[in-house]
Design a protein around this motif. Sequence first.
Motif, PDB file in Angstrom:
ATOM      1  N   TYR A 145     -62.026  44.630 -63.690  1.00 45.80           N
ATOM      2  CA  TYR A 145     -61.147  43.736 -63.951  1.00 45.80           C
ATOM      3  C   TYR A 145     -60.346  43.423 -62.550  1.00 45.80           C
ATOM      4  N   TYR A 146     -59.659  44.601 -62.032  1.00 45.79           N
ATOM      5  CA  TYR A 146     -58.935  44.215 -60.701  1.00 45.79           C
ATOM      6  C   TYR A 146     -59.792  43.656 -59.468  1.00 45.79           C
ATOM      7  N   LYS A 147     -61.063  44.202 -59.534  1.00 44.24           N
ATOM      8  CA  LYS A 147     -61.802  43.547 -58.711  1.00 44.24           C
ATOM      9  C   LYS A 147     -62.085  42.123 -58.747  1.00 44.24           C
ATOM     10  N   ASN A 148     -62.311  41.722 -60.043  1.00 46.48           N
ATOM     11  CA  ASN A 148     -62.432  40.479 -60.317  1.00 46.48           C
ATOM     12  C   ASN A 148     -61.286  39.639 -60.126  1.00 46.48           C
ATOM     13  N   LEU A 149     -59.970  39.964 -60.258  1.00 48.30           N
ATOM     14  CA  LEU A 149     -58.938  39.332 -60.065  1.00 48.30           C
ATOM     15  C   LEU A 149     -58.726  39.159 -58.626  1.00 48.30           C
ATOM     16  N   ALA A 150     -59.087  39.943 -57.718  1.00 52.49           N
ATOM     17  CA  ALA A 150     -59.038  40.006 -56.103  1.00 52.49           C
ATOM     18  C   ALA A 150     -59.934  39.145 -55.709  1.00 52.49           C
ATOM     19  N   ILE A 151     -61.113  38.875 -56.374  1.00 50.36           N
ATOM     20  CA  ILE A 151     -62.274  38.000 -55.590  1.00 50.36           C
ATOM     21  C   ILE A 151     -61.823  36.520 -56.272  1.00 50.36           C
ATOM     22  N   GLN A 152     -61.125  36.448 -57.318  1.00 50.50           N
ATOM     23  CA  GLN A 152     -60.814  35.047 -57.866  1.00 50.50           C
ATOM     24  C   GLN A 152     -59.389  34.637 -57.031  1.00 50.50           C
TER      25      GLN A 152
END
Length: 122
Positions: free
Chosen positions: A111-118
Amino acid sequence: MMDNSDYCVLSVQQILGNWEKEKEFLLTQFNSRKKEGVKESMNISIDSFTHLLCKVNKREWSNLNEILLTDNLDYKPINLYERITFIQKNPSSYHSYIQLGLLYDELAKQYYKNLAIQRQKK
């Protein structure tokens, strides 16, 4: 104890925070070899994980078996079905507690990896 409607209004961070509290309670119970409240707390935590799984994947809440059968989640821990099935069958087991903690950790990382990418895309 929270019901399904309570989880629907919680954010991912709140669900993870609730897990941290449950995790501490469970660890205390296991370390002192007490079983009081373990099964209930684990069942609450499994339900909470289900809601987290739905939130992270931007899906409406449904029961865990339905989610696992569709198997079209963008974000999910490796071997989710096998691991969660083991946990559901053995909710009072220390090994189930460890596995559930790992499931929470893996999903939170995704989840947090995806947030950082976004955020980088903006």
